[in-house]
Structure formats: structure tokens, C-alpha cells
Design an enzyme around this catalytic site. Structure first.
Site, short mmCIF file in Angstrom:
data_model
loop_
_atom_site.label_atom_id
_atom_site.label_comp_id
_atom_site.label_asym_id
_atom_site.label_seq_id
_atom_site.Cartn_x
_atom_site.Cartn_y
_atom_site.Cartn_z
N GLY A 9 0.78 -0.94 0.19
CA GLY A 9 0.13 -0.46 -0.24
C GLY A 9 1.05 1.21 0.05
O GLY A 9 0.49 2.53 0.62
N LEU A 65 -1.11 -8.37 -2.74
CA LEU A 65 -2.04 -9.09 -1.86
C LEU A 65 -2.56 -10.75 -2.17
O LEU A 65 -2.52 -10.90 -1.48
CB LEU A 65 -2.27 -8.25 -0.84
CG LEU A 65 -2.00 -7.18 0.15
CD1 LEU A 65 -2.31 -5.94 1.21
CD2 LEU A 65 -0.90 -7.79 0.66
N LEU A 86 0.13 -1.71 4.81
CA LEU A 86 -0.53 -0.97 4.86
C LEU A 86 -1.84 -1.36 3.90
O LEU A 86 -2.95 -0.58 2.83
CB LEU A 86 -0.02 0.14 4.64
CG LEU A 86 1.09 0.70 5.25
CD1 LEU A 86 1.63 2.24 4.84
CD2 LEU A 86 1.12 0.15 6.76
N ALA A 88 -5.04 -2.49 0.85
CA ALA A 88 -6.53 -2.77 1.38
C ALA A 88 -7.09 -2.44 0.75
O ALA A 88 -6.76 -1.41 0.38
CB ALA A 88 -6.15 -2.45 3.41
N SER A 90 -9.68 0.18 1.67
CA SER A 90 -9.83 0.17 2.72
C SER A 90 -11.49 1.84 3.07
O SER A 90 -11.11 2.02 3.98
CB SER A 90 -8.70 1.35 3.10
OG SER A 90 -8.39 2.66 1.95
N SER A 131 -7.85 -1.15 12.34
CA SER A 131 -8.54 -0.11 12.32
C SER A 131 -10.16 -0.02 13.26
O SER A 131 -9.72 -0.64 13.71
CB SER A 131 -9.51 -0.31 11.02
OG SER A 131 -10.51 0.00 10.88
N GLU A 133 -12.61 0.80 13.25
CA GLU A 133 -13.92 0.54 12.73
C GLU A 133 -14.33 -0.84 13.65
O GLU A 133 -15.32 -0.85 13.08
CB GLU A 133 -13.99 0.32 11.19
CG GLU A 133 -14.19 2.10 10.79
CD GLU A 133 -15.42 2.05 10.03
OE1 GLU A 133 -16.14 1.50 10.54
OE2 GLU A 133 -15.26 3.66 10.18
N TYR A 154 -15.29 -3.96 5.37
CA TYR A 154 -14.10 -4.18 5.83
C TYR A 154 -13.94 -4.03 6.85
O TYR A 154 -13.07 -4.60 7.56
CB TYR A 154 -14.25 -2.36 5.09
CG TYR A 154 -13.04 -1.70 5.74
CD1 TYR A 154 -11.79 -1.86 5.59
CD2 TYR A 154 -12.92 -1.28 6.97
CE1 TYR A 154 -10.19 -1.37 6.31
CE2 TYR A 154 -11.78 -0.07 7.68
CZ TYR A 154 -10.23 -0.34 6.89
OH TYR A 154 -9.61 0.06 7.23
N ARG A 189 -4.79 12.32 1.48
CA ARG A 189 -6.16 11.79 1.91
C ARG A 189 -7.35 11.09 0.73
O ARG A 189 -7.02 12.79 -0.20
CB ARG A 189 -7.30 12.00 2.75
CG ARG A 189 -8.14 11.17 3.47
CD ARG A 189 -8.04 10.35 3.59
NE ARG A 189 -8.50 9.33 4.98
CZ ARG A 189 -8.30 8.25 5.68
NH1 ARG A 189 -7.61 7.02 4.00
NH2 ARG A 189 -9.91 7.15 5.75
#
Length: 337
Positions: A9, A65, A86, A88, A90, A131, A133, A154, A189
Site C-alpha cells: 500500500g 496481496l 498498509l 487494503a 480501505s 482499524s 472500525e 471492511y 487523503r
């Protein structure tokens, strides 16, 4: 002797900041990128195309991955001292639309990497990007002892990755850690994430290029920190004598509505004149509040956040205004020619 690190990532927000941090510390950094028909390296182009001495210390490799064999071969070739996972899918909202892909890359991808480390026989330390989350429906403040209650494909995949990392640590004696990072933002971001969508919208509204910004749930509360500070915490976890898991957060809860107020006010605008509700941005199951307790990271890692949400909003708005101004100036030059 200089250390070597592998980052999956690497083209993302965290990957780019972590690359800069490690290069500054004298590391040789190897980045994993997926083969694509289009370029998505803009966050790291300034490193990869930078000075020759820095370029030799920053190397990119095409791997995925989803491909465990390629991961084993790559690890055997470069034999990194540290591995930072890192990579994913995401985006939480997208995970509802692509649950199988999210599970494969965000969940099983972690196991492929852990198994590749084990199968390659190398001696390395592994950081897994977990995370906030994962806490989902459990009320704040959340820390390392808070049970998980994931509310999206996720976060379910991240819980799987978390426990897989713990399992490889306990079963094989691997130095593997979980960094349970709460929301962390920056001018790098992705533009589909709510904070960047807001600050980019502010820049465009300020420039007269659009009048309205469409968003979903404004009542969701998140703990927003500054990404360059959070990658420092990642690195510190792998410098410890023993592997462990850490929450990384500011401890400050701020609603999407408050972040809107900070961002628009920084540009001299009233968000209520420009923001419109759109149900398509709602999640099928919402996470109401995520606010982290990073006491353990402060005590054991010596890590403490500095930038808080109001300052963060200003940093991002200023960066998006500058970026848009540069784009418009560039377009004007091309028209003149």
C-alpha cells in the site's frame, strides 16, 4: 548497517508518509504496487523521481496481496528488517458494494503476507494496519481492551486480519503487531473519503467552480488525527523489545458536522449555505461514534498526537486551495499557448 523495510500500500496516504519517515531515518524502502493500466503513484512521485541518492533507496516492485507466491519470492529477495502491511481495500462504504473483494484483499491478503513471511524463513518484524472500525457498535472511548463489534465488510475483514496477526505471533513466535489506528487524515487523503471530500469541496466552492456539496450522515462522530504523526507511531511499535497491539488516536470526538464547520469557516464560508444531504452516501449499518484512548501508546511508545481536528481541517483546506489554484494556473497557461 542501514535497515530495509517493505511497505504494502505504498502509493496510499500512509504509505507515502511512512516512506518519507523511513528514508529520513536512513532506511532502504521497498514498496509494493499493483500492476495497473494507469498510474496511481502521484503521492510518491516526488520520492521516486527525486534526487539520485534518494532514488536508490526507494524501490518499487509489482506484486499483489492476492498472490502469495509472489510475496514469498519478494521477501526472500529483499529480506526486509521490517514489513508494514498498509495494503487494503480501505473505503468502508465501498466495502458494502464489494464485500468479496474487500474480504479477499483486506482480510485474506494479510494472511497471505503473514504466511509468506513464515514460509520465506526470514527474520523480520511485521506491522499490521488495523482499524478503529473494528470496534463498531461498542461505545467510546475505545482502547485495546474494548471488544470488537464490526459493522461493515471492511471492518469484519480487519478483525480477521487482527486476530490472524495475533495468531501468527502466538503460534510461530513472530514479531507481529497491530496498530489500531483511528481516523487519520491529510492533504494526501483520497478524494472519496469524507474529510478530503469536504476540504476539496470548500476549495472548489471558494473558487466558484461549484455551489453545493452532497454528503450523507453528518452526525457520525470520529477521532480525526494527522497522518504524518500516525506513521511515526507505526514505526515506534516495531522498535519495541516485544510485540504488542496499540490504539493510536487523539481522544477527541468530532462529528462530520463539526468538521464541516471548521473547514468552511477556515475559508470564510458558511457550510449551511452549500451542503446538501444525499441518502446514497449512507451506510447500510452505521458506526455512531469512534473515540480512541491512546494511553498505552503514550506510556509505552512515548507517542502523543499534536495536531487536532480544527487545525487539521485548516491544513487540508489550505492545501486543497493551493492545489486547485495551481491546476487553474496550469490550465490557463495551456490555453494561452
Amino acid at each position: 548497517m542501514a535497515k530495509t523495510a517493505l511497505i504494502t500500500g505504498v502509493t496510499g496516504q500512509d504509505g507515502s508518509y511512512l516512506s518519507e519517515l523511513l528514508l529520513d531515518k536512513g532506511y532502504t524502502v521497498h514498496g509494493l504496487i499493483r500492476r495497473s493500466s494507469s498510474f496511481n503513484t502521484e503521492r510518491i512521485d516526488h520520492i521516486y523521481q527525486g534526487p539520485e541518492e534518494e532514488n536508490r533507496s526507494f524501490l518499487l516492485h509489482h506484486a499483489d496481496l492476492a498472490d502469495g507466491v509472489a510475496l514469498v519470492n519478494l521477501l526472500r529477495d529483499i529480506r526486509p528488517d521490517e514489513v508494514y502491511n498498509l495494503g487494503a481495500q480501505s473505503h468502508v462504504r465501498v466495502s458494502f458494494d464489494a464485500p468479496l473483494y474487500t474480504g479477499d484483499i483486506t482480510g485474506l491478503g494479510t494472511v497471505r503476507l503473514l504466511e509468506a513471511v513464515r514460509a520465506s524463513g526470514i527474520d523480520t518484524r511485521v506491522y499490521q494496519a488495523s482499524s478503529s472500525e473494528m470496534f463498531g457498535a461498542n461505545p467510546p472511548p475505545q482502547n485495546e481492551r474494548t471488544p470488537f463489534h464490526p459493522r461493515s465488510p471492511y471492518s469484519v475483514a480487519k478483525v480477521y486480519s487482527y486476530w490472524s496477526t495475533v495468531n501468527y505471533r502466538e503460534a510461530y513466535g513472530m514479531f507481529a503487531v497491530n496498530g489500531i489506528l483511528f481516523n487519520h487524515e491529510s492533504p494526501r487523503r483520497g478524494e472519496t473519503f469524507v474529510t478530503r471530500k469536504i476540504t476539496r469541496g470548500v476549495a472548489r466552492i471558494k473558487a466558484g467552480l461549484q455551489t453545493h456539496l452532497h454528503l450523507g450522515n453528518l452526525d457520525a462522530v470520529r477521532d480525526w488525527g494527522y497522518a504524518p504523526e500516525y506513521v511515526e507511531a507505526m514505526w515506534r511499535m516495531l522498535q519495541c523489545d516485544a510485540p504488542d497491539d496499540y490504539v493510536v488516536a487523539t481522544g477527541e470526538g468530532v462529528s462530520v458536522r463539526q468538521f464541516l464547520e471548521y473547514s468552511f469557516a477556515h475559508a470564510g464560508l458558511d457550510w449551511r449555505e452549500h451542503v446538501r444531504y444525499d441518502a446514497k452516501y449512507e451506510r447500510p449499518s452505521e458506526v455512531d461514534a469512534l473515540i480512541g484512548d491512546a494511553t498505552k501508546a503514550e506510556e509505552l511508545l512515548g507517542w502523543k498526537p499534536v495536531v487536532r481536528s480544527r487545525e487539521l481541517a485548516g491544513i487540508m483546506v489550505d492545501a486543497d486551495i493551493r492545489q486547485l489554484s495551481d491546476q487553474l494556473a496550469g490550465a490557463a497557461v495551456r490555453v494561452d499557448r
